[in-house]
Design an enzyme around this catalytic site. Structure first.
Site, mmCIF file in Angstrom:
data_model
loop_
_atom_site.group_PDB
_atom_site.id
_atom_site.type_symbol
_atom_site.label_atom_id
_atom_site.label_comp_id
_atom_site.label_asym_id
_atom_site.label_seq_id
_atom_site.Cartn_x
_atom_site.Cartn_y
_atom_site.Cartn_z
ATOM 1 N N TYR A 266 34.223 70.554 25.163
ATOM 2 C CA TYR A 266 33.468 70.147 24.580
ATOM 3 C C TYR A 266 33.913 68.649 25.363
ATOM 4 O O TYR A 266 32.755 68.118 25.044
ATOM 5 C CB TYR A 266 34.085 69.887 23.111
ATOM 6 C CG TYR A 266 33.574 68.913 22.239
ATOM 7 C CD1 TYR A 266 32.220 69.133 21.272
ATOM 8 C CD2 TYR A 266 33.593 67.502 21.600
ATOM 9 C CE1 TYR A 266 31.616 68.131 20.772
ATOM 10 C CE2 TYR A 266 33.657 66.809 21.299
ATOM 11 C CZ TYR A 266 32.136 67.149 20.803
ATOM 12 O OH TYR A 266 31.238 65.725 19.804
ATOM 13 N N SER B 179 30.332 61.376 23.405
ATOM 14 C CA SER B 179 30.618 61.281 22.466
ATOM 15 C C SER B 179 32.056 60.663 22.338
ATOM 16 O O SER B 179 31.593 59.952 24.312
ATOM 17 C CB SER B 179 31.714 62.658 22.053
ATOM 18 O OG SER B 179 32.752 62.678 21.445
HETATM 19 P P1 NAD Z 1 26.541 69.059 12.009
HETATM 20 O O1 NAD Z 1 26.941 70.636 12.232
HETATM 21 O O2 NAD Z 1 26.018 68.128 10.892
HETATM 22 O O3 NAD Z 1 24.854 68.960 13.405
HETATM 23 C C1 NAD Z 1 24.618 70.243 14.303
HETATM 24 C C2 NAD Z 1 23.420 70.972 13.921
HETATM 25 O O4 NAD Z 1 22.948 71.172 15.503
HETATM 26 C C3 NAD Z 1 22.574 71.424 12.602
HETATM 27 O O5 NAD Z 1 21.632 71.366 12.013
HETATM 28 C C4 NAD Z 1 23.341 72.702 13.532
HETATM 29 O O6 NAD Z 1 22.159 73.630 12.906
HETATM 30 C C5 NAD Z 1 21.997 72.054 14.868
HETATM 31 N N1 NAD Z 1 22.872 73.214 16.370
HETATM 32 C C6 NAD Z 1 23.617 73.590 16.193
HETATM 33 N N2 NAD Z 1 23.487 74.530 17.528
HETATM 34 C C7 NAD Z 1 22.341 74.828 17.862
HETATM 35 C C8 NAD Z 1 21.620 74.755 18.643
HETATM 36 N N3 NAD Z 1 21.993 75.652 19.671
HETATM 37 N N4 NAD Z 1 20.153 74.257 18.477
HETATM 38 C C9 NAD Z 1 19.575 74.402 18.234
HETATM 39 N N5 NAD Z 1 20.089 73.312 16.706
HETATM 40 C C10 NAD Z 1 21.323 73.914 16.801
HETATM 41 O O7 NAD Z 1 27.268 68.434 13.779
HETATM 42 P P2 NAD Z 1 27.120 66.824 13.819
HETATM 43 O O8 NAD Z 1 28.654 66.452 13.558
HETATM 44 O O9 NAD Z 1 25.823 66.307 13.388
HETATM 45 O O10 NAD Z 1 27.287 66.171 15.348
HETATM 46 C C11 NAD Z 1 25.727 66.128 15.937
HETATM 47 C C12 NAD Z 1 25.977 65.740 17.188
HETATM 48 O O11 NAD Z 1 26.961 64.578 16.806
HETATM 49 C C13 NAD Z 1 26.981 67.158 18.612
HETATM 50 O O12 NAD Z 1 26.506 66.785 19.414
HETATM 51 C C14 NAD Z 1 27.850 66.902 18.349
HETATM 52 O O13 NAD Z 1 29.083 66.244 19.626
HETATM 53 C C15 NAD Z 1 27.863 64.801 18.268
HETATM 54 N N6 NAD Z 1 28.896 64.065 17.607
HETATM 55 C C16 NAD Z 1 29.832 64.498 16.592
HETATM 56 C C17 NAD Z 1 30.602 63.688 15.967
HETATM 57 C C18 NAD Z 1 31.144 64.054 14.743
HETATM 58 O O14 NAD Z 1 32.421 63.089 14.505
HETATM 59 N N7 NAD Z 1 30.729 64.440 14.074
HETATM 60 C C19 NAD Z 1 31.249 62.693 17.176
HETATM 61 C C20 NAD Z 1 30.892 62.647 17.943
HETATM 62 C C21 NAD Z 1 29.947 63.329 19.088
#
Ligand code: NAD
Length: 265
Positions: free
Chosen positions: A160, A147
């Site tokens: 985080y 991130s």
């Molecule tokens: P999201 O909530 O849409 O998807 C996350 C997925 O992870 C879900 O399907 C959930 O069921 C799964 N999950 C959660 N805990 C879990 C576990 N213990 N084991 C297996 N699966 C699990 O979130 P997203 O925004 O797509 O985030 C995905 C990644 O991207 C994360 O690591 C997040 O930190 C990172 N990220 C997101 C953003 C953003 O702005 N959305 C920005 C930077 C980084």
């Protein structure tokens, strides 16, 4: 022949958001995504969507596995089931993650441990389980979902920010240890992307900071971007696929920020 024809890619957290987009994009280029998620129902739906979309184009295979990335036995089983079905793992995208926002002074220890476990234990356990197969095959591409918070801090996000910085360290170690086995390691570092993870934070941050939701978007989330734009899942997938397709280890150990200029290296 597409970039990922026949490549087997475990993508954790691929039932939703960024992980789902990565799985779809890998499949679109001939890859076989393994949708590894806590939510097996949603993982199955993503796999079915991939088969329906790409099944008649010669590729279109996908495999859903139940995997809590913090549970060593479930990780090992998901990897073993993948090996039993396809005989190899070419790519790991360690993407599963959650967000919990609270000021440090009030942060419950249980929430701190939960968040670190999903981001860091999850990355470690999935890496370890896949590596033995990658080393044997002398091929592997590992991408961690970092991130901007791998490089930068924000209020209310202590575990985080800590976890996302930690992934950079893990990736650098893997780059050094994996090189002799042609295993590369990278971190992709997105800015804010409108997924369920971010949509949940907007009202939470508004309540914590005592400002409107529109202000959270404009004056907190997108304040330091060059153009006031959210990053998209497609933008993030582009960067992940770039590293996943690497011909050799020249880029290994590096991280890429994908954030509309929020953070510039
Ligand atoms: P999201 O909530 O849409 O998807 C996350 C997925 O992870 C879900 O399907 C959930 O069921 C799964 N999950 C959660 N805990 C879990 C576990 N213990 N084991 C297996 N699966 C699990 O979130 P997203 O925004 O797509 O985030 C995905 C990644 O991207 C994360 O690591 C997040 O930190 C990172 N990220 C997101 C953003 C953003 O702005 N959305 C920005 C930077 C980084």
């Amino acid at each position: 022949m597409s970039r990922f024809t026949g490549r087997v890619a475990i993508v954790t957290g691929a039932a939703s958001g960024i992980g789902k987009e990565i799985a779809l994009r890998l499949a679109a280029e001939g890859g076989i995504p393994v949708i590894a998620d806590l939510n097996l129902d949603a993982a199955g739906k993503t796999a079915a969507e991939i088969k329906a979309r790409y099944g008649d184009k010669g590729g279109g295979d996908a495999f859903a596995v139940a995997m809590n990335v913090t549970d060593e036995a479930e990780v090992e089983k998901g990897v073993a089931d993948t090996i039993a079905k396809y005989g190899k793992i070419d790519i790991l995208v360690s993407n599963a993650g959650i967000q919990i926002v609270k000021p440090l002074v009030d942060f419950p220890f249980a929430d701190w441990k939960k968040l670190l476990a999903i981001h860091l234990d999850g990355a470690f356990l999935t890496t370890k389980a896949c590596l033995k197969h990658m080393y044997k095959a002398k091929y592997g591409r590992v991408i961690y979902m970092g991130s901007v918070h791998s490089k930068e801090a924000s209020k209310l996000k202590a575990p985080y920010v800590t976890a996302k910085h930690g992934l950079i360290g893990l990736s650098k170690v893997l780059a050094k240890e994996g090189a002799e086995f042609n295993v590369s390691s990278n971190v992709v570092c997105p800015g804010f992307v409108r997924t369920p993870l971010v949509d949940k934070q907007i009202p939470e941050q508004a309540a914590e900071l005592k400002i409107s939701e529109a202000d959270v978007i404009k004056n907190v989330m997108l304040k330091d971007t060059i153009d006031g734009q959210f990053t998209t899942t497609d933008d993030v997938a582009d960067a992940v696929l770039f590293y996943a397709a690497a011909k050799n280890t020249v880029h290994s150990g590096q991280s890429a920020v994908v954030s509309h200029g929020w953070f510039m290296q």
